[in-house]
Design a protein around this motif. Structure first.
Motif, PDB file in Angstrom:
ATOM      1  N   ALA A 214       0.831  -1.201   0.000  1.00  0.00           N
ATOM      2  CA  ALA A 214       0.000   0.000   0.000  1.00  0.00           C
ATOM      3  C   ALA A 214       0.872   1.259   0.000  1.00  0.00           C
ATOM      4  O   ALA A 214       0.543   2.264  -0.649  1.00  0.00           O
ATOM      5  N   ASP A 215       2.001   1.206   0.703  1.00  0.00           N
ATOM      6  CA  ASP A 215       2.929   2.344   0.755  1.00  0.00           C
ATOM      7  C   ASP A 215       3.515   2.609  -0.633  1.00  0.00           C
ATOM      8  O   ASP A 215       3.666   3.764  -1.058  1.00  0.00           O
ATOM      9  N   ALA A 216       3.875   1.538  -1.346  1.00  0.00           N
ATOM     10  CA  ALA A 216       4.418   1.696  -2.693  1.00  0.00           C
ATOM     11  C   ALA A 216       3.383   2.334  -3.618  1.00  0.00           C
ATOM     12  O   ALA A 216       3.703   3.200  -4.437  1.00  0.00           O
ATOM     13  N   ALA A 217       2.121   1.925  -3.500  1.00  0.00           N
ATOM     14  CA  ALA A 217       1.066   2.517  -4.317  1.00  0.00           C
ATOM     15  C   ALA A 217       0.867   3.988  -3.979  1.00  0.00           C
ATOM     16  O   ALA A 217       0.640   4.831  -4.867  1.00  0.00           O
ATOM     17  N   LEU A 218       0.970   4.326  -2.684  1.00  0.00           N
ATOM     18  CA  LEU A 218       0.835   5.721  -2.255  1.00  0.00           C
ATOM     19  C   LEU A 218       1.898   6.592  -2.917  1.00  0.00           C
ATOM     20  O   LEU A 218       1.607   7.681  -3.432  1.00  0.00           O
ATOM     21  N   TYR A 219       3.135   6.119  -2.936  1.00  0.00           N
ATOM     22  CA  TYR A 219       4.208   6.949  -3.504  1.00  0.00           C
ATOM     23  C   TYR A 219       4.154   6.984  -5.027  1.00  0.00           C
ATOM     24  O   TYR A 219       4.686   7.901  -5.647  1.00  0.00           O
ATOM     25  N   GLU A 220       3.514   6.021  -5.623  1.00  0.00           N
ATOM     26  CA  GLU A 220       3.272   6.111  -7.067  1.00  0.00           C
ATOM     27  C   GLU A 220       2.301   7.253  -7.349  1.00  0.00           C
ATOM     28  O   GLU A 220       2.458   7.992  -8.328  1.00  0.00           O
TER      29      GLU A 220
END
Length: 571
Positions: free
Chosen positions: A408-414
């Motif tokens: 979820a964190d990776a998607a947020l930074y995308e």
């Protein structure tokens, strides 16, 4: 309470014994010192006796010898041949002292005793004519006549001042916190004691030290100023152990009450005090429990944070930043179902866990929440703020909670990388690329973008400076952005030479109002040292979610351009 009484009794008895022992040691120590100090004073009479013996019963230059023997604790030195005082030093004020000791009604009996028993006697204390009190020391002297027969020559006498003769000892004892009394027998044959010196306080059951000088008995008595019982210690012990009894009595009630409130306290330890939702620790623990109870069910975790939250704190203050956080938490509570786990990771980052949900179930819901208007109030005005959100599904994207959070964190930074204020689901390959790309982009823009540029508010009345890159600071000689803000008062207008300000500002807004966004303007730019640099600027106005309309302005050195491109200009 019986135990407390026993402890108090034992402590009191021990303290009394200790104080008696210490007082006895002090009485003996200082009593011996006082004895030695008195004896040292009486040795003057021995010195005079030795002179008489060596000079066949005469003392030449008595005044000179007596003067050398005097000290602050000596009132006078006297000679009494045949028991009659004939010589006194100092003579002035002591004329009345020339008396017949053997036949005087107050001194005769004790003087005769000293003569007949070959013993030194002390008499006193008595009031001195010069004030204060004294003790007379009379030493009977015996010489041999020409036939070798011993005869009584008379007395060598010294008058000692009291308490000066032993002032060092009693001062030291007083400083140690003791009351004292020094007494002596009236006469060598008497058992009645007369007080020589004593402190102001009363003595109750004092300890004593007895000593003799000549044939007279002396007694030195002492006791602590605070008495034999340590009242403070007893009070402390009573208070302490009574408190212990009270505490023990209360402990049962506390234990029962603590059990009742245990769950409540645990919940408080897991809650974020500002937003009243779970903190990171509480969220992680409950999320682990929820997934562990039903590991085969689908779950969706969403992570989101406030876009440009640092600027909210910097411009409006941390109080209003906290209001934005609280408003966001309140909107989470009202928007998501009651079984949704809500948490604040820290700072401006929040998280939610939606049970029994898949990507398809939550996609529309999360997009709606992301776009839902969010505001905070400051000084009567409402200001909007926006969020970026990334989410991931268990067990499709991750096999455990920790891995799910990272997805979820990776998607947020995308989302951040693509301009913020958006909502995105995790897809394979986003674990590290998004953060690296975002970090590189921000650093590259702020530190390495070629050319000098600034950002300021596009407002005719409030042209507030927001940012200047390193290239601009270097070109204009400002040490850092703080110095730029200080010298310009954060106004773009103050960067323009005064005689050009109205013309340049009018030209800028004329271009904007006419819809021409790509024109250039030539003017003189103020440097840090007060000089001006001829520049060409190229500005563009941009709508910003946080600040409204802002100018992005690129600057070029006018003279440098003419030097570098003179050939092109001539063509």
């Amino acid at each position: 309470m019986c135990l407390v009484s026993l402890i108090v009794y034992k402590t009191d008895a021990f303290e009394k014994e200790q104080r008696h022992t210490t007082a006895q040691l002090n009485a003996a120590t200082y009593g011996e010192r006082i004895k030695n100090e008195i004896v040292n004073g009486t040795e003057i009479t021995d010195t005079l006796e030795q002179i008489l013996i060596s000079d066949d019963g005469t003392i030449k230059h008595f005044n000179t010898i007596a003067k050398n023997l005097m000290s602050d604790s000596i009132e006078s030195v006297q000679l009494a041949p045949h028991g009659v005082v004939t010589d006194i030093y100092p003579a002035e004020g002591n004329e009345a002292g020339k008396i017949d000791l053997l036949h005087d009604k107050d001194r005769g009996e004790i003087s005769c005793y000293a003569r007949d028993n070959h013993t030194v006697i002390t008499q006193g204390p008595f009031e001195l004519k010069q004030g204060d009190y004294g003790i007379a020391v009379r030493n009977p002297v015996y010489l041999n006549d020409e036939n070798g027969q011993e005869y009584f020559w008379g007395f060598t006498i010294v008058i000692l001042r009291v308490p000066e003769i032993f002032s060092d000892s009693i001062s030291a004892l007083s400083n140690f916190g003791y009351e004292y009394k020094l007494s002596k027998t009236d006469t060598p044959w008497s058992d009645t004691y007369e007080v020589v010196c004593q402190s102001d306080g009363n003595l109750t059951n004092p300890v004593s030290y007895d000593f003799t000088i000549g044939e007279e008995n002396w007694r030195f008595e002492v006791m602590p100023v605070s008495g034999w019982r340590n009242a403070k210690l007893i009070a402390v012990i009573i208070g302490l152990y009574t408190s212990i009894v009270f505490v023990l009595s209360v402990l049962i009630w506390v234990w029962l009450t603590a059990k009742e409130h245990k769950n409540k306290f645990q919940k408080l330890a897991h809650m974020d005090s500002l937003t009243n939702i779970y903190n990171r620790y509480g969220f992680d623990e409950l999320a682990e429990e929820m997934i562990a109870k039903n590991p085969n069910a689908p779950y969706v975790v969403a992570l989101f944070d406030i876009d440009n939250f640092k600027f909210i704190n910097d411009i409006y203050g941390h109080v209003y930043g906290d209001r934005a956080l609280k408003n966001l938490a309140d909107s989470m509570k009202s928007f998501f179902p009651s079984d949704t786990l809500l948490g604040r990771n820290g700072g401006d980052e929040f998280c939610i866990l939606l049970p029994n949900c898949t990507y398809d179930d939550v996609k529309e819901q999360l997009q709606q929440f992301t776009m839902l208007p969010k505001i905070f109030s400051c000084k009567g005005n409402d200001y909007p703020f926006y969020i970026s959100l990334g989410y991931a599904e268990y067990p499709i994207a991750a096999s455990n909670r920790a891995q799910l959070m990272r997805c979820a964190d990776a998607a947020l930074y995308e989302v951040k990388l693509h301009g913020k204020n958006g909502c995105m689901a995790y897809r394979e390959g986003l674990h590290s690329r998004s953060r690296k790309q975002l970090g590189f982009a921000l650093k590259d823009i702020s530190e390495h973008l070629p050319g000098a540029f600034i950002i300021y508010r596009a407002d005719k009345e409030n042209d507030e400076l927001f940012y200047a890159n390193h290239e601009f600071l270097h070109m204009t000689g400002y040490k850092d952005i703080d110095e730029l803000f200080k010298l310009t008062k954060k106004s773009f207008r103050n960067l323009i030479r005064e005689d050009e300000q109205q013309q340049i500002e009018a030209s800028i807004w004329q271009q904007i109002d006419s819809g021409n966004e790509n024109d250039y303007i030539h003017f003189h730019l103020r440097k840090a040292d007060g000089t001006y640099l001829s520049v060409l600027d190229h500005g563009r106005i941009v709508e910003n979610q946080q600040y409204g309309r802002v100018f992005y302005v690129l600057f070029m050195d006018w003279a440098d351009m003419h030097i570098r491109y003179s050939d092109k200009f001539s063509e």
